[in-house]
Design a protein around this motif. Structure first.
Motif, mmCIF file in Angstrom:
data_model
loop_
_atom_site.group_PDB
_atom_site.id
_atom_site.type_symbol
_atom_site.label_atom_id
_atom_site.label_comp_id
_atom_site.label_asym_id
_atom_site.label_seq_id
_atom_site.Cartn_x
_atom_site.Cartn_y
_atom_site.Cartn_z
ATOM 1 N N TYR A 233 -14.534 -0.841 4.300
ATOM 2 C CA TYR A 233 -13.330 -1.579 4.688
ATOM 3 C C TYR A 233 -12.915 -2.368 3.460
ATOM 4 O O TYR A 233 -13.714 -3.130 2.898
ATOM 5 N N VAL A 234 -11.691 -2.181 3.004
ATOM 6 C CA VAL A 234 -11.180 -2.870 1.824
ATOM 7 C C VAL A 234 -9.968 -3.683 2.241
ATOM 8 O O VAL A 234 -9.005 -3.144 2.802
ATOM 9 N N ALA A 235 -10.003 -4.991 1.982
ATOM 10 C CA ALA A 235 -8.882 -5.866 2.285
ATOM 11 C C ALA A 235 -8.331 -6.455 0.996
ATOM 12 O O ALA A 235 -9.094 -6.856 0.107
ATOM 13 N N THR A 236 -7.003 -6.483 0.886
ATOM 14 C CA THR A 236 -6.349 -7.017 -0.297
ATOM 15 C C THR A 236 -5.332 -8.074 0.094
ATOM 16 O O THR A 236 -4.823 -8.095 1.214
ATOM 17 N N ALA A 237 -5.026 -8.963 -0.855
ATOM 18 C CA ALA A 237 -3.994 -9.979 -0.678
ATOM 19 C C ALA A 237 -2.802 -9.604 -1.547
ATOM 20 O O ALA A 237 -2.969 -9.168 -2.690
ATOM 21 N N GLU A 238 -1.599 -9.794 -1.031
ATOM 22 C CA GLU A 238 -0.401 -9.342 -1.739
ATOM 23 C C GLU A 238 -0.249 -9.983 -3.111
ATOM 24 O O GLU A 238 0.103 -9.308 -4.082
ATOM 25 N N LEU A 239 -0.540 -11.282 -3.224
ATOM 26 C CA LEU A 239 -0.322 -12.010 -4.470
ATOM 27 C C LEU A 239 -1.644 -12.262 -5.184
ATOM 28 O O LEU A 239 -1.913 -13.351 -5.669
ATOM 29 N N CYS A 240 -2.461 -11.234 -5.257
ATOM 30 C CA CYS A 240 -3.789 -11.321 -5.883
ATOM 31 C C CYS A 240 -3.862 -10.361 -7.065
ATOM 32 O O CYS A 240 -3.500 -9.186 -6.927
ATOM 33 N N PRO A 241 -4.323 -10.817 -8.227
ATOM 34 C CA PRO A 241 -4.455 -9.908 -9.363
ATOM 35 C C PRO A 241 -5.324 -8.681 -9.078
ATOM 36 O O PRO A 241 -5.101 -7.613 -9.641
ATOM 37 N N ASN A 242 -6.306 -8.825 -8.183
ATOM 38 C CA ASN A 242 -7.205 -7.710 -7.857
ATOM 39 C C ASN A 242 -6.563 -6.656 -6.959
ATOM 40 O O ASN A 242 -7.157 -5.598 -6.738
ATOM 41 N N ARG A 243 -5.385 -6.935 -6.449
ATOM 42 C CA ARG A 243 -4.787 -6.096 -5.410
ATOM 43 C C ARG A 243 -4.758 -4.611 -5.766
ATOM 44 O O ARG A 243 -5.250 -3.766 -5.012
ATOM 45 N N ASP A 244 -4.186 -4.275 -6.909
ATOM 46 C CA ASP A 244 -3.946 -2.869 -7.218
ATOM 47 C C ASP A 244 -5.230 -2.109 -7.542
ATOM 48 O O ASP A 244 -5.366 -0.931 -7.199
ATOM 49 N N GLU A 245 -6.200 -2.770 -8.180
ATOM 50 C CA GLU A 245 -7.464 -2.083 -8.454
ATOM 51 C C GLU A 245 -8.231 -1.835 -7.161
ATOM 52 O O GLU A 245 -8.945 -0.829 -7.035
ATOM 53 N N ASP A 246 -8.053 -2.727 -6.184
ATOM 54 C CA ASP A 246 -8.709 -2.549 -4.887
ATOM 55 C C ASP A 246 -8.092 -1.370 -4.127
ATOM 56 O O ASP A 246 -8.810 -0.552 -3.526
ATOM 57 N N ILE A 247 -6.769 -1.295 -4.141
ATOM 58 C CA ILE A 247 -6.089 -0.180 -3.486
ATOM 59 C C ILE A 247 -6.454 1.137 -4.166
ATOM 60 O O ILE A 247 -6.715 2.144 -3.496
ATOM 61 N N ALA A 248 -6.506 1.126 -5.504
ATOM 62 C CA ALA A 248 -6.867 2.337 -6.239
ATOM 63 C C ALA A 248 -8.298 2.768 -5.930
ATOM 64 O O ALA A 248 -8.594 3.969 -5.793
ATOM 65 N N TYR A 249 -9.206 1.802 -5.803
ATOM 66 C CA TYR A 249 -10.608 2.120 -5.497
ATOM 67 C C TYR A 249 -10.722 2.702 -4.092
ATOM 68 O O TYR A 249 -11.445 3.681 -3.873
ATOM 69 N N ALA A 250 -9.975 2.121 -3.149
ATOM 70 C CA ALA A 250 -9.985 2.658 -1.787
ATOM 71 C C ALA A 250 -9.472 4.097 -1.767
ATOM 72 O O ALA A 250 -10.027 4.961 -1.074
ATOM 73 N N LEU A 251 -8.423 4.367 -2.531
ATOM 74 C CA LEU A 251 -7.880 5.723 -2.590
ATOM 75 C C LEU A 251 -8.884 6.685 -3.211
ATOM 76 O O LEU A 251 -9.072 7.812 -2.725
ATOM 77 N N ARG A 252 -9.569 6.252 -4.262
ATOM 78 C CA ARG A 252 -10.576 7.109 -4.892
ATOM 79 C C ARG A 252 -11.744 7.382 -3.943
ATOM 80 O O ARG A 252 -12.298 8.489 -3.932
ATOM 81 N N LEU A 253 -12.129 6.366 -3.154
ATOM 82 C CA LEU A 253 -13.174 6.589 -2.157
ATOM 83 C C LEU A 253 -12.735 7.658 -1.162
ATOM 84 O O LEU A 253 -13.494 8.580 -0.837
ATOM 85 N N LEU A 254 -11.496 7.563 -0.693
ATOM 86 C CA LEU A 254 -10.965 8.555 0.238
ATOM 87 C C LEU A 254 -10.991 9.949 -0.374
ATOM 88 O O LEU A 254 -11.378 10.929 0.267
ATOM 89 N N GLN A 255 -10.560 10.037 -1.628
ATOM 90 C CA GLN A 255 -10.516 11.333 -2.303
ATOM 91 C C GLN A 255 -11.912 11.897 -2.533
ATOM 92 O O GLN A 255 -12.066 13.117 -2.686
ATOM 93 N N ALA A 256 -12.925 11.015 -2.537
ATOM 94 C CA ALA A 256 -14.316 11.451 -2.694
ATOM 95 C C ALA A 256 -14.969 11.762 -1.360
ATOM 96 O O ALA A 256 -16.169 12.053 -1.306
ATOM 97 N N GLY A 257 -14.197 11.692 -0.283
ATOM 98 C CA GLY A 257 -14.736 12.012 1.029
ATOM 99 C C GLY A 257 -15.395 10.866 1.755
ATOM 100 O O GLY A 257 -16.122 11.082 2.730
ATOM 101 N N VAL A 258 -15.133 9.626 1.299
ATOM 102 C CA VAL A 258 -15.726 8.443 1.926
ATOM 103 C C VAL A 258 -14.723 7.855 2.923
ATOM 104 O O VAL A 258 -13.580 7.574 2.557
ATOM 105 N N PRO A 259 -15.108 7.662 4.183
ATOM 106 C CA PRO A 259 -14.196 7.037 5.148
ATOM 107 C C PRO A 259 -13.838 5.610 4.716
ATOM 108 O O PRO A 259 -14.715 4.828 4.344
#
Length: 298
Positions: A233-259
């Motif tokens: 479970y990945v949660a991000t905040a809209e006005l957070c510097p970490n936001r985009d790297e967190d979304i990218a990591y979640a997408l990579r997990l999905l692409q690797a077959g991780v729910p």
């Protein structure tokens, strides 16, 4: 920005992490101002986990718990301890029904990488070995954390996978710090966002890495292969510097077959869930607990 949060922005100190010792005192004062949680429905005990060095943990054990989570506090790798995390660890235990094992890992810059990760791994191993005695199912042990602690939790999952260490059921990553390179749009553009901004993130990574090159166990976004990791479970905040790297990591997990379950909270900033009077904060905390409860119940 969410109007319930915006009113509190002037009250946040403009910390920059140049003086970690001073910042730790300010961080502790902020944590002390958070209303104390109700711990009447659980047992709270401090333990010392044997290791090199020993690792302090605080265990929150609700009645009739099914699983456990090794929980890692935030604070930019340089701030935070068992006491500053108490309001959040207790709330997570009460709302999720999980045994929460809050870890007092060593802090940078006095103890740069891999000290914090080593302490987290020591705590994970202990949790897996003692889960039954803590009232939890040994097959239902998760890892999780907020901010720097979320990055440590992701790194812990990577190390456990690669070492064939204790099995991890789930990873709960709230606004995690995952990438020292700061190349995403949010890292490049959020230079004046509340509480956490580009310069503060950079200082955090400098303290944590101590001048050494980053590895995937320090910055999980650098990992080449994410297959075989536990559901997240990945949660991000809209006005957070970490936001985009967190979304990218979640997408990579999905692409690797991780729910993966990904939730981007609009109108929020890094750590704004500490403003408990805001409706969005209450929903953030409730959903973190619900995600953990579902993952450990399945």
């Amino acid at each position: 920005m969410d109007p319930e949060l915006e009113a509190f922005v002037p009250l946040f100190p403009r910390a920059d992490l140049t003086d970690p010792v001073t910042e730790r005192k300010s961080f502790a004062e902020l944590a002390a101002a958070v209303p104390a949680p109700d711990t009447s429905g659980m047992e709270v005990e401090d333990h010392t986990v044997p290791g090199d060095p020993d690792v302090p943990v605080r265990v929150y054990r609700p009645h009739r718990a099914h699983g456990a989570v090794v929980w890692l506090h935030g604070g930019g790798f340089v701030m935070g301890d068992l006491d500053t995390e108490h309001p959040w660890a207790a709330r997570l235990a009460a709302a999720s029904g999980a045994v929460v094992i809050s870890v007092g890992y060593r802090l940078a810059p006095e103890h740069p990488f891999p000290a914090a990760l080593d302490d987290a791994y020591t705590a994970l191993t202990w949790a897996a070995e003692h889960a039954a005695g803590l009232g939890a199912d040994p097959e239902r042990v998760a890892v999780g954390g907020h901010s720097a602690g979320g990055g440590l939790a992701a790194a812990l999952a990577l190390r456990a996978r690669d070492r064939q260490g204790p099995p991890i059921r789930f990873q709960l990553l709230n606004q995690p710090g995952l990438d020292d390179r700061q190349e995403t749009w949010s890292q490049r553009n959020f230079t004046d966002t509340p509480w956490m901004n580009r310069d503060k993130v950079a200082a955090s990574w400098r303290h944590y890495l101590g001048g050494a090159p980053a590895t995937p166990y320090a910055a999980p976004a650098r990992a080449a292969e994410l297959a075989g990791l536990p559901p997240a479970y990945v949660a991000t905040a809209e006005l957070c510097p970490n936001r985009d790297e967190d979304i990218a990591y979640a997408l990579r997990l999905l692409q690797a077959g991780v729910p993966v379950e990904l939730h981007q909270w609009p109108g929020t900033f890094h750590g704004s869930q500490a403003i408990l009077t805001a409706d969005v904060s209450q929903r953030q905390i409730a959903e973190l607990a619900a995600a953990l409860r579902r993952a450990l119940a399945e």
